[in-house]
Structure formats: C-alpha cells, structure tokens
Design a protein around this motif. Sequence first.
Motif, short mmCIF file in Angstrom:
data_model
loop_
_atom_site.label_atom_id
_atom_site.label_comp_id
_atom_site.label_asym_id
_atom_site.label_seq_id
_atom_site.Cartn_x
_atom_site.Cartn_y
_atom_site.Cartn_z
N PHE A 161 0.76 -1.14 0.00
CA PHE A 161 0.01 -0.23 -0.09
C PHE A 161 0.80 1.04 0.11
O PHE A 161 0.49 2.23 -0.73
CB PHE A 161 -1.02 0.03 1.15
CG PHE A 161 -2.09 -1.05 1.20
CD1 PHE A 161 -2.82 -1.03 0.03
CD2 PHE A 161 -2.17 -1.94 2.26
CE1 PHE A 161 -3.86 -2.05 0.02
CE2 PHE A 161 -3.34 -2.83 2.05
CZ PHE A 161 -4.03 -2.87 0.90
N ARG A 162 1.79 1.10 0.90
CA ARG A 162 2.65 2.41 0.86
C ARG A 162 3.36 2.65 -0.61
O ARG A 162 3.42 3.91 -1.16
CB ARG A 162 4.06 2.08 1.63
CG ARG A 162 4.60 3.35 1.95
CD ARG A 162 5.91 3.13 2.85
NE ARG A 162 6.82 2.37 2.32
CZ ARG A 162 7.97 2.10 2.97
NH1 ARG A 162 8.34 2.68 4.01
NH2 ARG A 162 8.88 1.00 2.31
N GLY A 163 3.78 1.66 -1.25
CA GLY A 163 4.36 1.74 -2.90
C GLY A 163 3.21 2.09 -3.59
O GLY A 163 3.39 3.29 -4.15
N ALA A 164 1.86 1.52 -3.49
CA ALA A 164 0.87 1.85 -4.42
C ALA A 164 0.55 3.44 -4.07
O ALA A 164 0.26 4.02 -5.04
CB ALA A 164 -0.24 1.18 -4.00
N VAL A 165 0.56 4.02 -3.11
CA VAL A 165 0.00 5.39 -2.95
C VAL A 165 1.50 6.19 -2.97
O VAL A 165 1.18 7.24 -3.78
CB VAL A 165 -0.22 5.70 -1.48
CG1 VAL A 165 -0.43 7.08 -1.27
CG2 VAL A 165 -1.57 4.98 -1.27
N MET A 166 2.53 5.82 -2.57
CA MET A 166 3.68 6.86 -2.65
C MET A 166 4.18 7.03 -4.23
O MET A 166 4.54 7.85 -4.41
CB MET A 166 4.78 6.62 -1.72
CG MET A 166 4.42 6.89 -0.26
SD MET A 166 5.92 6.79 0.76
CE MET A 166 5.66 7.65 1.89
N ASP A 167 4.34 5.61 -4.86
CA ASP A 167 4.99 5.85 -6.18
C ASP A 167 3.99 6.04 -7.32
O ASP A 167 4.33 6.31 -8.33
CB ASP A 167 5.79 4.29 -6.42
CG ASP A 167 6.76 3.96 -5.17
OD1 ASP A 167 6.98 5.05 -4.61
OD2 ASP A 167 6.74 3.02 -5.26
N ASP A 168 2.82 6.09 -7.03
CA ASP A 168 1.88 6.04 -8.28
C ASP A 168 1.80 7.55 -8.45
O ASP A 168 1.07 8.43 -7.60
CB ASP A 168 0.38 5.50 -7.80
CG ASP A 168 -0.49 5.37 -8.80
OD1 ASP A 168 -1.14 4.37 -9.08
OD2 ASP A 168 -0.54 6.42 -9.78
#
Lengths: 206, 402
Positions: free
Chosen positions: B186-193
């Motif tokens: 989720f962190r990836g999905a939010v931060m990198d998107d």
Amino acid sequence: MRLPKVRELKEAIKSLFSPAYTSDFPRKPHIPYERFRGRPYFHEEDCTGCTACAQVCPAKAIEINDEIKGALAKRKLTVHWDICIFCGQCQANCLTAKGIMLSREFDLATTEKREDLKQTIEKEFVLCESCAEPIVPYDQYVWVAKKLGPLSFTNASLLLFYLRSIGLALKERIHPGPGSKPAAINRSTRIKTLCPRCRREAVLKS
Amino acid sequence: MSHKIIVPIGPYHPLQDEPEFFQLYVEGEKVVDIDIIIGYNHRGIEKLSESKHFDQVPFLVERICGICSSSHPYAYCLAVENILGGEINIVPEKALYIRTIIDELQRIHSHLLWLGLAGHFIGYNTVWMWAWKYREPVLDMFEMVTGNRNNYAMFKIGGVRRDIKDEDIPLLRKMLDELLPAVDLFRGAVMDDPVIKMRLKDVGTLTYQQAVDWCVVGPTARASGVNIDIRRDDPYGVTERLDWNVILEKDGDIFSKTIVRILELYESISIIRQSLDKMPKSGVIDAEVKDIPEGEGIGRVEAPRGECFHYIKSDGTNQPVRHKVRSPSFMNVASDKVSAVGGTISDATITLAAVDPCYCCTERVAVINKINNRKVMNGWDLVKLSQEKTLKLKEGYHGRPK
Ligand code: SF4
Ligand code: SF4
C-alpha cells in the motif's frame, strides 16, 4: 514507475489464481473461533436461579419473573437474545459458572417475531413454612448447603434441609399458601424453614 | 440570496448509515460554502451511563463507535483509574500489555478500513478490495482473542477481562508478519503512483495554522505538522516503554493524511511486536477493583481518529454521577469547513472523507447550486464524480485521452 506496477501486478496475479478470499458461507458452515461469544443459553441443571446474571447484564437482557400461585411459587428466568449484546458478563459472574453459558452460535436469524428469540427456564421456590413467602429457589438452597457442607448446621433452615435430604427429618409440610394467616410463632417454629423476617420474629419472640 | 430552498437528503434515508449531513453550496464547479449538520443520532449515551454501574459502562461506551470500540472503554477505564490513583499504579503488568496490544490492533484495522474507502472514493476500487482483504486477518485475531470481531469486551476498571494466551502469541505474530508486505504494497501503491499523487496532492489542504485554529486531532492534525499524539504526550498502557515514532507530515493535504495513516500502520505493528516480546508470560490480568471513591477523573486515549476524551465524576456510589465523552471526529469534522471550501466538487468527497469521520458520513451529501438553490447531486453522484476525475488524470498521465 515501472517497479510499483510490477509489484501490484504480482499481487493481482496472486489474487487471480487464489480462490475467493471471502468465505463460502451458506454453502459451507462457518465455524467461529473457540472463544467466540455467541448466543447465551441457560443450562437448567446448573443454574440455581440466583439472578446474579440478571444483575450484572449491562443490556438488561435477562428478565426475572417471580410467579406466585397458591402454594406453588416459581421463578422464571428468561434470556432475550434480541436484546443481548453477547458481552459474556452473565457467564463470568454466574454463581455456578455453568448456569448460563455463551455458545458459539452466531446466527440469530428467525422467521418468528423478535420477541420469540428467547429461552426461559423455571425454578421452584422454597416457601417460608410460617408465612409462605418465597425465600430462594430450591436449587440455590441446595447449592448453598452443598457449598457450606458441615458449616450449614449453624443455620436452622439449612440444617433442616440437610437432614431432610438425607432422610433424617420429615419431608416438607403442606404450605398454608400466601395470603393465609401466618402460623403462630412459638418455640418450635425455630426449627422450620423460615424467611428472614419470620426467623427474626421467631428468635425474638419465642 | 434572501430566501433559501434547501433540499436535504438523509439523514434517515435507509441507504445512509451515519448521522452526519453535509450540505455543499456550489457555484459551477467550485464549493463556496459547506454546512455540517450533526446531532441526528443523539443516543443519550452519557445519560444512560449514569444509570449503569461502573462495571457495566465499558460495554455501553464500547458501542459509541463500532470501529474505535477499544478506545472508548479504554478512555473510560483511564478516567475511573484516574480517580483511583492512576492506571500505572493499579493495573497489573500483563494487563497493561494486553491493553496496548488491543488498542494498536484496533488502529491497524481502522486505518486499513480508511485506506480502502479512500481508495474507493478516488476510484481505486482495487485498493479498496485489497485493503479490506488484509484487514480481515486482523479482525480474525480479534475474534480469536476477545471473542468478537468488534466490540471486544476486553476493558474493565483495573485490568482486562480476557487474557492473551500463550498459544495466541504465535498466531498474532504470524498475522503481523503477513500484514507487513501488504502494508509495503500500500505504501508503494500510494507513494509511487503518479496518478494518486496528482489526485491527492494539494487537495483539501489544512495548513498548520488552520489545524491549530480548528483544534483538529489525531492523524488529521499530524498531517498538517501539529505534533500531538496522546500515546506520547500523556502515556497510557506500555507505549512509554516501547520504541516507536510519532508520524508527522507538513503539507496538510490528503496525500499527507494518507501517508500519515500508512506509516502509522508500521508503528502499530512494531508496537504490538515489542509488546508481545515483553509481555510477562503469566500473571494476573485484573486488579479486582471493588469501590470507586468520590472524585473526578479524566481519561485520554489516542483513538485511530485522534484524542478520545472521557470525564467521570463519582460520588462514592456504584454509579457515575456525570460522564462526559468527547470523541475525535467531533473536532475533525468541523475542519471540513476550511479544507473543502474553495475546492472543486469532485474533490469534496475525498476531502470530507480524509478526516476519517467514522465513515459513510460522506455518502450523506447534497450539493446545492448557490445560484438557484436547487439540489444538483447526491452522495453517490459525488463519489462517481471523484472517480471520474481520477480516471481523467490517469488518462492524461498515460497520454491516452479518450
Ligand atoms: S451476554 Fe451480556 S448482554 Fe447477553 S445476557 Fe449475558 S450479560 Fe446480558
Ligand atoms: S446460577 Fe448463574 S445462570 Fe442461574 S441465575 Fe444464578 S447467575 Fe444466573
């Protein structure tokens, strides 16, 4: 940019090839965890009718009705499952710890009215042999006598009860029935099963 | 505009399940004013609590909110223990650990719930499904330890009602181990998107000064850089003895609020892990408090949405004479007045949702055209609008406008 997509793709593929995460409930029965707090049931053989459970119930889901009809007095204990919040306080505070127990049943659906979601048990009262007031449920008497063991000999009512239970005293007398004139209190009244008020009078007056 | 016609929807419509009502006044696309109406669901909890004895009240306050159902009883118990001489002096060691574990588990499930719904509002329904999927094992652990997925019936004055048994600990650990990769995801999905970033950055901003002025609490305040966290400022349970951080962001926009919540998931997981390590293997879990003396006490707990406050006055009998509750959403919801006004209506849903106002509140929205006072859309239209905006941004980003 590319990397996060790969990561999410991995999760998507994983989800795609795994069976549905949700449970297959109506087709497969759901088995809750062992400590699940479900519908509470009275267990008639273990309940003494002491009403402790009704006192502690935060939702007032346990109803107590004392019915006195002639020489027959009964305590009705009803647990209303539509009001119950499944907190487990009744079980935690039960006198015998087994009189009311939460089951693992989570499904309360019914085609009846919600008021019918209940379980009722009845407990017979011990009546005062002098004024015929109900004292305590019979089973609670038994429980207290058993719990106290020989110590119960200090209490005339309990002693009498104990002697009767082992066949050393005459069985119960016929109750005069509530409303009738209390029997005259004399010295022999002290060896009778009495309610607290009659006991006080018997001790003071005889 | 001298005479206003307002077409309200809710709050008793069967589809709408929470008692708040937002009325947006719009001019074209722009939100010019917002009316927040609360109080539709006055349940008389405080009065009811004064008619119950001290030991019964936790079951009542637990039901103030189904999501923070450990924060309220915890704050209540702290308030009563404050009269008795402080949590730390009364509650047995093991019970302190159990309290902290339950409280943090609750934070995890609440933040995941928020994440899922936020995803839904901006049109990322996959995030919604995944977040709720990973929330499920947390609820299962609750069922295993406390006997219910919600309304845990754990807290009692002077301790806890149920023990965390030795055989539960490996299962709890396993659940946390499996949750961690999901939080990473989720962190990836939010931060990198980039699309989410575009969608949420500089939307519904609450500046530091506004956050202070409107007295917001919890993650809403921390996202604006207000450094408050009751777990650190007024420690309870064992949080003081553990190693964890207060998550702070500066921008105050919805992106920061999301980041704060996601990063708090890591802290909660770490707190639970440390507590499981340090928790005494055996020991009493209940101090068996009998009488509550005369006095007044307060209890403060950092609920997933912010500071949850309980006040208790006792006159020495077995019932409280006064019980006052202030829940965090009450403070946070008002701040929508500054964060939503000035934005566009497609951002309104997520802005209102960003304070985590015990959720479905945002479905009860009416949009009113300032020019003619007509109702133009309802909650579902708004969610759709919000989702469409994300779609547009996405297409714009990938260079494939339809
Ligand atoms: S489980 Fe709680 S609410 Fe239900 S009958 Fe027992 S004490 Fe009352
Ligand atoms: S014995 Fe237990 S179940 Fe029966 S009345 Fe007493 S407390 Fe309730």
